[in-house]
Design a protein around this motif. Structure first.
Motif, short mmCIF file in Angstrom:
data_model
loop_
_atom_site.label_atom_id
_atom_site.label_comp_id
_atom_site.label_asym_id
_atom_site.label_seq_id
_atom_site.Cartn_x
_atom_site.Cartn_y
_atom_site.Cartn_z
N GLU A 138 0.84 -1.20 0.00
CA GLU A 138 0.00 0.00 0.00
C GLU A 138 0.88 1.25 0.00
O GLU A 138 0.57 2.24 -0.66
N ARG A 139 2.00 1.18 0.72
CA ARG A 139 2.92 2.32 0.78
C ARG A 139 3.49 2.63 -0.59
O ARG A 139 3.58 3.80 -0.98
N LEU A 140 3.88 1.59 -1.34
CA LEU A 140 4.43 1.80 -2.68
C LEU A 140 3.39 2.42 -3.60
O LEU A 140 3.68 3.39 -4.31
N VAL A 141 2.19 1.85 -3.59
CA VAL A 141 1.14 2.35 -4.49
C VAL A 141 0.79 3.79 -4.14
O VAL A 141 0.66 4.65 -5.03
N THR A 142 0.64 4.08 -2.86
CA THR A 142 0.29 5.44 -2.43
C THR A 142 1.38 6.44 -2.81
O THR A 142 1.10 7.54 -3.29
N ARG A 147 2.87 10.95 -6.72
CA ARG A 147 3.74 11.59 -7.70
C ARG A 147 3.14 11.56 -9.11
O ARG A 147 3.81 11.94 -10.07
N GLY A 148 1.91 11.07 -9.23
CA GLY A 148 1.28 10.98 -10.55
C GLY A 148 1.77 9.81 -11.37
O GLY A 148 1.62 9.80 -12.60
N ILE A 149 2.36 8.81 -10.70
CA ILE A 149 2.90 7.64 -11.39
C ILE A 149 1.88 6.51 -11.34
O ILE A 149 1.41 6.12 -10.26
N ARG A 150 1.53 5.96 -12.49
CA ARG A 150 0.65 4.80 -12.54
C ARG A 150 1.42 3.55 -12.14
O ARG A 150 2.62 3.44 -12.38
N VAL A 151 0.73 2.58 -11.55
CA VAL A 151 1.35 1.34 -11.10
C VAL A 151 0.76 0.17 -11.88
O VAL A 151 -0.46 0.03 -11.99
N ILE A 152 1.65 -0.66 -12.43
CA ILE A 152 1.25 -1.83 -13.21
C ILE A 152 1.73 -3.08 -12.49
O ILE A 152 2.91 -3.19 -12.14
#
Length: 225
Positions: A138-142, A147-152
């Motif tokens: 959750e910390r990584l995704v948040t 920063r406006g970075i999408r996560v795949i």
């Protein structure tokens, strides 16, 4: 309604370059992004400084969106203190002597710390960060989203895709058994997660609420269609 990959990443065509660690290049990544797809670069084994330098080069090479990839810890990593490297050093010593080179010293670590890698990625702010071998915290995704970075995330089974969706990723790569490189299974062993691409993709699409990227064994126009 599920967003399209084009809307999600700000790209023109729903094409994503595979981020192969050790084989990625700034030139190829930038070329795919410039052509309207999502260029991707594999950062496996990269130190924080090398990540910063690589992303600076990518930002200089293209103003279009691109993604980078990190490996999540698998839990079976070893440290240099756990491995006897002396036999390897002794076996290669004559080669170094012949060339007049100093014998190599055991490294302090085999792989850089994920937190330091992630900090470098967040500071450089690519359009997307993809991960393999697990579910991002959750910390990584948040942190990425802030920063406006999408996560795949990357899944080899429907269950893995559902776990990634629940973790808040923005897209899921459904990577079939035909895909080259490492099998990035994480809920069950890789040999128990060998679902073919064209069986896996529709099942994942039905099971998650985010866009799905198909990977593995797609080699011609008919496969793309």
């Amino acid at each position: 309604m599920v967003a399209t990959l084009q809307d999600l990443f700000g790209i023109d065509a729903p094409i994503v370059l595979g981020p192969f660690g050790g084989l990625s290049s700034v030139e190829l990544t930038a070329a795919v992004s410039e052509a309207g797809g999502l260029g991707s670069y594999g950062l496996y084994g990269y130190s924080a400084d090398r990540i910063s330098d690589t992303l600076a080069a990518l930002h200089s090479a293209t103003s279009r969106p691109f993604a980078v990839n990190l490996w999540l810890p698998t839990g079976d990593e070893v440290t240099p203190s756990e491995v006897d490297l002396a036999p390897a050093i002794e076996a290669t010593a004559p080669l170094f002597d012949e060339l007049g080179l100093a014998h190599p010293l055991p490294p302090i670590e085999f792989l850089p710390d994920l937190d330091s890698q992630l900090t470098a990625v967040l500071d450089a702010a690519p359009a997307a960060l993809s991960v393999v071998f697990g579910v991002p915290s959750e910390r990584l995704v948040t942190a990425a989203h802030s920063r406006g970075i999408r996560v795949i995330g990357t899944a080899t089974t429907v269950a893995e895709a559902v776990a990634l969706d629940a973790a808040g990723v923005d897209a899921v790569v459904a990577t079939g058994a035909e895909a080259g490189g490492h099998r990035v299974s994480f809920l069950r062993p890789a040999e128990q997660s060998l679902v073919g691409t064209f069986a896996l993709v529709p099942q994942v699409v039905d099971a998650v609420g985010v866009p799905v990227i198909a990977a593995g064994g797609i080699a011609d126009r008919r496969g793309v269609a």
